[in-house]
Design a protein around this motif. Structure first.
Motif, mmCIF file in Angstrom:
data_model
loop_
_atom_site.group_PDB
_atom_site.id
_atom_site.type_symbol
_atom_site.label_atom_id
_atom_site.label_comp_id
_atom_site.label_asym_id
_atom_site.label_seq_id
_atom_site.Cartn_x
_atom_site.Cartn_y
_atom_site.Cartn_z
ATOM 1 N N THR A 255 69.925 -10.760 28.642
ATOM 2 C CA THR A 255 68.718 -10.008 28.289
ATOM 3 C C THR A 255 67.863 -9.657 29.503
ATOM 4 O O THR A 255 66.931 -8.851 29.383
ATOM 5 C CB THR A 255 67.863 -10.829 27.308
ATOM 6 N N VAL A 256 68.146 -10.239 30.666
ATOM 7 C CA VAL A 256 67.298 -10.034 31.847
ATOM 8 C C VAL A 256 67.191 -8.558 32.233
ATOM 9 O O VAL A 256 66.089 -8.046 32.455
ATOM 10 C CB VAL A 256 67.800 -10.886 33.028
ATOM 11 N N PRO A 257 68.311 -7.781 32.335
ATOM 12 C CA PRO A 257 68.160 -6.381 32.717
ATOM 13 C C PRO A 257 67.355 -5.558 31.721
ATOM 14 O O PRO A 257 66.645 -4.629 32.114
ATOM 15 C CB PRO A 257 69.591 -5.865 32.828
ATOM 16 N N TRP A 258 67.429 -5.903 30.420
ATOM 17 C CA TRP A 258 66.618 -5.167 29.444
ATOM 18 C C TRP A 258 65.129 -5.437 29.668
ATOM 19 O O TRP A 258 64.318 -4.503 29.662
ATOM 20 C CB TRP A 258 67.000 -5.566 28.022
ATOM 21 N N VAL A 259 64.753 -6.701 29.847
ATOM 22 C CA VAL A 259 63.351 -7.026 30.110
ATOM 23 C C VAL A 259 62.884 -6.350 31.397
ATOM 24 O O VAL A 259 61.763 -5.822 31.472
ATOM 25 C CB VAL A 259 63.161 -8.557 30.202
ATOM 26 N N LEU A 260 63.745 -6.326 32.398
ATOM 27 C CA LEU A 260 63.408 -5.679 33.665
ATOM 28 C C LEU A 260 63.164 -4.183 33.464
ATOM 29 O O LEU A 260 62.186 -3.617 33.987
ATOM 30 C CB LEU A 260 64.549 -5.903 34.668
ATOM 31 N N GLY A 261 64.027 -3.532 32.679
ATOM 32 C CA GLY A 261 63.851 -2.103 32.426
ATOM 33 C C GLY A 261 62.590 -1.800 31.648
ATOM 34 O O GLY A 261 61.885 -0.817 31.927
ATOM 35 N N GLU A 262 62.269 -2.635 30.651
ATOM 36 C CA GLU A 262 61.048 -2.419 29.874
ATOM 37 C C GLU A 262 59.805 -2.594 30.740
ATOM 38 O O GLU A 262 58.830 -1.849 30.614
ATOM 39 C CB GLU A 262 61.013 -3.396 28.693
ATOM 40 N N CYS A 263 59.816 -3.597 31.614
ATOM 41 C CA CYS A 263 58.668 -3.815 32.500
ATOM 42 C C CYS A 263 58.475 -2.654 33.460
ATOM 43 O O CYS A 263 57.347 -2.222 33.730
ATOM 44 C CB CYS A 263 58.841 -5.125 33.268
ATOM 45 N N GLU A 264 59.576 -2.131 34.006
ATOM 46 C CA GLU A 264 59.472 -0.978 34.907
ATOM 47 C C GLU A 264 58.902 0.235 34.167
ATOM 48 O O GLU A 264 58.117 1.005 34.729
ATOM 49 C CB GLU A 264 60.843 -0.633 35.491
ATOM 50 N N ALA A 265 59.296 0.407 32.896
ATOM 51 C CA ALA A 265 58.789 1.541 32.117
ATOM 52 C C ALA A 265 57.305 1.416 31.816
ATOM 53 O O ALA A 265 56.631 2.426 31.587
ATOM 54 C CB ALA A 265 59.569 1.660 30.810
ATOM 55 N N LYS A 266 56.766 0.197 31.816
ATOM 56 C CA LYS A 266 55.346 -0.013 31.548
ATOM 57 C C LYS A 266 54.514 -0.019 32.824
ATOM 58 O O LYS A 266 53.281 -0.084 32.755
ATOM 59 C CB LYS A 266 55.140 -1.340 30.803
ATOM 60 N N ALA A 267 55.159 0.032 33.981
ATOM 61 C CA ALA A 267 54.442 -0.024 35.264
ATOM 62 C C ALA A 267 54.417 1.371 35.901
ATOM 63 O O ALA A 267 54.746 2.375 35.279
ATOM 64 C CB ALA A 267 55.115 -1.039 36.188
ATOM 65 N N GLY A 268 53.999 1.417 37.178
ATOM 66 C CA GLY A 268 54.008 2.672 37.917
ATOM 67 C C GLY A 268 52.958 3.663 37.481
ATOM 68 O O GLY A 268 53.221 4.861 37.404
ATOM 69 N N LEU A 269 51.736 3.191 37.170
ATOM 70 C CA LEU A 269 50.675 4.088 36.725
ATOM 71 C C LEU A 269 49.754 4.510 37.871
ATOM 72 O O LEU A 269 48.650 4.974 37.632
ATOM 73 C CB LEU A 269 49.854 3.406 35.621
ATOM 74 N N GLY A 270 50.180 4.359 39.112
ATOM 75 C CA GLY A 270 49.328 4.686 40.251
ATOM 76 C C GLY A 270 49.429 6.121 40.724
ATOM 77 O O GLY A 270 48.895 6.467 41.765
ATOM 78 N N GLY A 271 50.099 6.991 40.013
ATOM 79 C CA GLY A 271 50.257 8.376 40.433
ATOM 80 C C GLY A 271 51.590 8.936 39.980
ATOM 81 O O GLY A 271 52.452 8.221 39.460
ATOM 82 N N ARG A 272 51.751 10.239 40.198
ATOM 83 C CA ARG A 272 52.953 10.923 39.718
ATOM 84 C C ARG A 272 54.211 10.379 40.376
ATOM 85 O O ARG A 272 55.204 10.066 39.699
ATOM 86 C CB ARG A 272 52.814 12.422 39.990
#
Length: 387
Positions: free
Chosen positions: A79-96
């Protein structure tokens, strides 16, 4: 908890602590736009990458193995890669650019998760077929997309009910997938030096396999949403901070809209003084009673073509300015006293100068009306052109 502190713990306990820190975020208890939430995500991502490297260095998973060769303790770490992918999708809000990079990292992690499930034959034949179809991109046909969403929704609901019934604590079927994963790991504070987890539970392996199939369904939905968001972000204009220095200026508009109104646009330019429409326009609903969320949503999800538009409030204001709206009337106007009645009431103010003036105005008005009726008797103007 930093990666250095977590590296001193057994791998299952380390994974438990990372997941516990993410539960409020996955349950939508914390807002993703909050700076503290992004800090938690950043720390969790560092720890998840460390866990992923530890799994690789230990050789826990291999393409040469079958599912039967993987123990229960190792199976839960799929399950680790799935949790990693979900976290990446929720991050990166600092710009385009940051958001695009985070979505691409999420896409890479989710594809690694799907490859892991396919290599160990965890999925059913139908689920393997859907994974292969997703590799070719999101279906263009709306009917096929709708059918795929319905199938995914039914499968997700069914798997959640199965997992909730098989877990000892029986969490709610609508719980976050992290709650299901944590149910197959040692509880926080429980020491366990081995890599096996919950060995006393005979149904643990079956529960983990159900969780992996649930995460597979969620992963396909995440891939589809990530692809659509990436398409929008890549086609969006660059921000001012991303442009070369010579292209920056105070007149550059850094807002991006699907329907951008031309500069200098005014509502009256759409209609001529005589009421003729000068160019097409769209009348939009009134925005006075909308919340900020509804207003912002309306500014994003609109037509893809550029078309001058005005709200109903602007349209009514323009019509009122041009004199096309008649005010008054109705029951209130009917009940209001006429000018003659108001003059008669004012003339009744005996002894007052204003009353005497109004009485004189009333006398002159009645005298003028008497002279008019004498010169123009009733029916004098209706002779049917007979002279």
């Amino acid at each position: 908890m930093s990666a250095a502190q977590g590296s001193n713990l057994p791998l299952p306990a380390f994974y438990v602590q990372v997941l516990h820190s993410l539960v409020p975020i996955f349950d939508d208890t914390l807002s993703l736009s909050d700076l503290k939430t992004q800090e938690i995500l950043s720390t969790a991502l560092d720890n998840l990458h460390l866990i992923s490297r530890m799994l690789s260095s230990l050789g826990v998973f291999s393409d040469n193995e079958s599912l039967d060769e993987v123990g229960d303790g190792e199976l839960v770490f799929m399950t680790v890669p799935w949790v990693l992918g979900e976290c990446e999708a929720k991050a990166g809000l600092g710009g385009r650019d940051n958001r695009i990079a985070a979505l691409r990292r999420s896409d890479t992690a989710i594809n690694a998760f799907l490859h892991l499930l396919n290599s160990y034959k965890v999925l059913s034949p139908d689920e393997e077929a859907e994974s292969s179809a997703m590799a070719n991109g999101v279906p263009k046909d709306p009917a096929r997309r709708r059918e795929a969403k319905i199938r995914a929704y039914k499968r997700e609901k069914e798997l959640r009910e199965f997992i909730s019934a098989s877990v000892p604590d029986q969490p709610d079927p609508t719980s976050s997938p992290l709650v299901f994963i944590l149910s197959c790991l040692p509880r926080q504070g429980q020491s366990n030096g081995s890599t096996s987890v919950n060995e006393e539970e005979p149904d643990t392996r079956r529960t983990i396999l159900l969780i992996l199939r649930l995460l597979h369904t969620l992963a396909l939905a995440l891939l589809a949403s990530t692809a659509m968001e990436l398409e929008l972000l890549v086609s969006a204009p660059a921000e001012i901070s991303e442009l070369p220095q010579e292209q920056r200026g105070s007149e550059i508009d850094n807002t991006w809209k699907l329907d951008r109104t031309p500069a200098g646009y005014k509502p009256r330019e759409l209609i001529s003084g005589g009421g003729r429409v000068l160019r097409p326009f769209t009348i939009l609903p009134s925005t006075s009673g909308l919340s900020d969320r509804e207003r912002l949503r309306g500014e994003v999800f609109r037509e893809s073509w550029r078309l001058p538009s005005m709200t109903i409030d602007e349209y009514l204001e323009e019509e009122k300015r041009r004199g096309n709206i008649i005010t008054g009337g109705g029951q209130a106007s009917y009940d209001a006293p006429t000018s003659s009645e108001l003059l008669a009431l004012a003339a009744e103010q005996d002894g007052a100068i204003a009353g005497e003036e109004k009485e004189e105005q009333k006398r002159l008005k009645e005298e003028n009306w008497a002279q008019y009726t004498e010169v123009n008797p009733r029916g004098a103007g209706n002779r049917m052109n007979r002279g």
